[in-house]
Motif scaffolding. Structure first.
Motif, PDB file in Angstrom:
ATOM      1  N   GLY A 133       0.787  -1.215   0.000  1.00 37.05           N
ATOM      2  CA  GLY A 133       0.000   0.000   0.000  1.00 37.05           C
ATOM      3  C   GLY A 133       0.825   1.274   0.000  1.00 37.05           C
ATOM      4  O   GLY A 133       2.026   1.269   0.289  1.00 37.05           O
ATOM      5  N   PRO A 134       0.169   2.404  -0.302  1.00 34.85           N
ATOM      6  CA  PRO A 134       0.881   3.675  -0.415  1.00 34.85           C
ATOM      7  C   PRO A 134       1.309   4.270   0.916  1.00 34.85           C
ATOM      8  O   PRO A 134       2.038   5.260   0.947  1.00 34.85           O
ATOM      9  CB  PRO A 134      -0.146   4.586  -1.114  1.00 34.85           C
ATOM     10  N   GLY A 135       0.881   3.671   2.030  1.00 35.70           N
ATOM     11  CA  GLY A 135       1.264   4.197   3.332  1.00 35.70           C
ATOM     12  C   GLY A 135       2.677   3.858   3.754  1.00 35.70           C
ATOM     13  O   GLY A 135       3.213   4.467   4.684  1.00 35.70           O
ATOM     14  N   ILE A 136       3.298   2.895   3.090  1.00 31.33           N
ATOM     15  CA  ILE A 136       4.691   2.527   3.391  1.00 31.33           C
ATOM     16  C   ILE A 136       5.566   3.139   2.306  1.00 31.33           C
ATOM     17  O   ILE A 136       5.539   2.707   1.154  1.00 31.33           O
ATOM     18  CB  ILE A 136       4.876   0.995   3.435  1.00 31.33           C
ATOM     19  N   ARG A 137       6.327   4.165   2.679  1.00 30.71           N
ATOM     20  CA  ARG A 137       7.074   4.950   1.712  1.00 30.71           C
ATOM     21  C   ARG A 137       8.569   4.964   2.043  1.00 30.71           C
ATOM     22  O   ARG A 137       8.959   4.823   3.204  1.00 30.71           O
ATOM     23  CB  ARG A 137       6.574   6.399   1.687  1.00 30.71           C
ATOM     24  N   PRO A 138       9.430   5.145   1.021  1.00 29.76           N
ATOM     25  CA  PRO A 138      10.869   5.223   1.291  1.00 29.76           C
ATOM     26  C   PRO A 138      11.230   6.504   2.034  1.00 29.76           C
ATOM     27  O   PRO A 138      10.698   7.579   1.729  1.00 29.76           O
ATOM     28  CB  PRO A 138      11.487   5.191  -0.113  1.00 29.76           C
ATOM     29  N   ALA A 139      12.122   6.387   2.993  1.00 21.87           N
ATOM     30  CA  ALA A 139      12.628   7.572   3.679  1.00 21.87           C
ATOM     31  C   ALA A 139      13.453   8.434   2.742  1.00 21.87           C
ATOM     32  O   ALA A 139      13.494   9.659   2.889  1.00 21.87           O
ATOM     33  CB  ALA A 139      13.453   7.158   4.898  1.00 21.87           C
ATOM     34  N   HIS A 140      14.119   7.803   1.780  1.00 21.76           N
ATOM     35  CA  HIS A 140      14.850   8.503   0.728  1.00 21.76           C
ATOM     36  C   HIS A 140      14.621   7.768  -0.581  1.00 21.76           C
ATOM     37  O   HIS A 140      14.524   6.538  -0.605  1.00 21.76           O
ATOM     38  CB  HIS A 140      16.359   8.558   1.016  1.00 21.76           C
ATOM     39  N   LEU A 141      14.576   8.520  -1.664  1.00 21.76           N
ATOM     40  CA  LEU A 141      14.375   7.922  -2.971  1.00 21.76           C
ATOM     41  C   LEU A 141      15.688   7.381  -3.525  1.00 21.76           C
ATOM     42  O   LEU A 141      16.772   7.804  -3.143  1.00 21.76           O
ATOM     43  CB  LEU A 141      13.798   8.956  -3.943  1.00 21.76           C
ATOM     44  N   GLY A 142      15.565   6.422  -4.430  1.00 21.33           N
ATOM     45  CA  GLY A 142      16.726   5.961  -5.183  1.00 21.33           C
ATOM     46  C   GLY A 142      17.205   4.562  -4.866  1.00 21.33           C
ATOM     47  O   GLY A 142      18.145   4.089  -5.506  1.00 21.33           O
ATOM     48  N   SER A 143      16.578   3.877  -3.918  1.00 21.63           N
ATOM     49  CA  SER A 143      17.008   2.523  -3.578  1.00 21.63           C
ATOM     50  C   SER A 143      16.071   1.497  -4.205  1.00 21.63           C
ATOM     51  O   SER A 143      14.861   1.721  -4.312  1.00 21.63           O
ATOM     52  CB  SER A 143      17.020   2.315  -2.064  1.00 21.63           C
ATOM     53  N   ARG A 144      16.635   0.384  -4.615  1.00 21.35           N
ATOM     54  CA  ARG A 144      15.850  -0.761  -5.087  1.00 21.35           C
ATOM     55  C   ARG A 144      16.495  -2.016  -4.517  1.00 21.35           C
ATOM     56  O   ARG A 144      17.647  -2.320  -4.822  1.00 21.35           O
ATOM     57  CB  ARG A 144      15.824  -0.826  -6.613  1.00 21.35           C
ATOM     58  N   ILE A 145      15.751  -2.727  -3.660  1.00 20.40           N
ATOM     59  CA  ILE A 145      16.322  -3.891  -2.997  1.00 20.40           C
ATOM     60  C   ILE A 145      15.340  -5.057  -3.044  1.00 20.40           C
ATOM     61  O   ILE A 145      14.140  -4.891  -3.264  1.00 20.40           O
ATOM     62  CB  ILE A 145      16.684  -3.596  -1.527  1.00 20.40           C
TER      63      ILE A 145
END
Length: 235
Positions: A39-51
């Motif tokens: 869901g959209p409520g869990i967001r990255p603290a910073h953009l740019g990571s893919r794990i």
């Protein structure tokens, strides 16, 4: 809630998780029939990571991070720590000291349905985090919970050892039993998208590539010139 720590649960194969991570959350989500998205409520603290990694799950009481300390010992290289609470919480349950301990153990990141803090430090140390909140509010270490049991976030069940994918689009869980099928489905989806991408670069329209023109008539959409539109007085 049973207060328990399950040790050494089976994990999805690392090579399959890596393959899924390469496709990204949105592609795998579509390929798997739009299931598993947290869901959209869990967001990255910073953009740019893919794990991508295998889940070590934590069920904690709100405002209490005792079980995160317990869970660190259960983590292996390639894992992702997945934390939720027994009722909603936005307290900052995780910060850079936890991240330092997890990085030593080869953990790839954190998904938490609560708050994190030390965001600048987490970014500087390249430890990716997806959370429901950012909060300086501290926590206690007092109440027992559980580690490596099934947990739920946004209606999705995450079990220990499941594949967890996370990027700028959010977080996705793929059940361990479905990972091999997901790899094949995601590759097929990626191949289809690449073919469409090449077609769009040649100027083809989505209306034609996806066979949408015939659907427009059935939906009652009509094409009129600007002069006709003005004469009708529709403007």
């Amino acid at each position: 809630m049973r207060t328990i720590v399950v040790t050494d649960p089976p994990r999805a194969a690392a090579e399959h998780v890596e393959a899924l991570a390469g496709h990204g959350v949105a592609t795998v989500h579509e390929a798997m029939g739009r299931t598993g998205y947290l869901g959209p409520g869990i967001r990255p603290a910073h953009l740019g990571s893919r794990i991508g990694g295998t889940a070590v799950t934590v069920l904690s009481w709100p405002g209490d991070n005792l079980m995160i300390h317990v869970a660190v010992e259960q983590c292996r290289p390639g894992d992702i720590l997945v934390v939720t609470t027994t009722s909603p919480s936005s307290d900052g349950m995780f910060g850079e000291l936890f991240a330092t301990a997890l990085q030593y153990r080869g953990v790839r990141g954190l998904v938490i349905n609560a708050g994190v803090r030390d965001v600048a430090e987490l970014h500087a140390m390249d430890f990716p985090v997806w959370s429901a909140a950012v909060s300086a509010q501290g926590t206690v270490k007092a109440t027992p919970g559980a580690v490596n049991v099934p947990v739920a976030i946004a209606g999705q069940i995450i079990r220990p050892g499941d594949a967890v994918l996370a990027d700028d689009d959010g977080v996705l869980c793929v059940p361990r039993a479905d990972v091999v099928r997901a790899v094949a489905a995601a590759q097929a989806r990626s191949d289809k998208e690449e073919a469409s991408r090449a077609a769009f670069r040649r100027g083809e329209l989505g209306l034609d590539r996806y066979g949408l023109r015939g659907r427009l008539t059935g939906l009652g959409i009509e094409y009129v010139s600007a002069d006709e539109y003005a004469r009708r007085g529709d403007s």
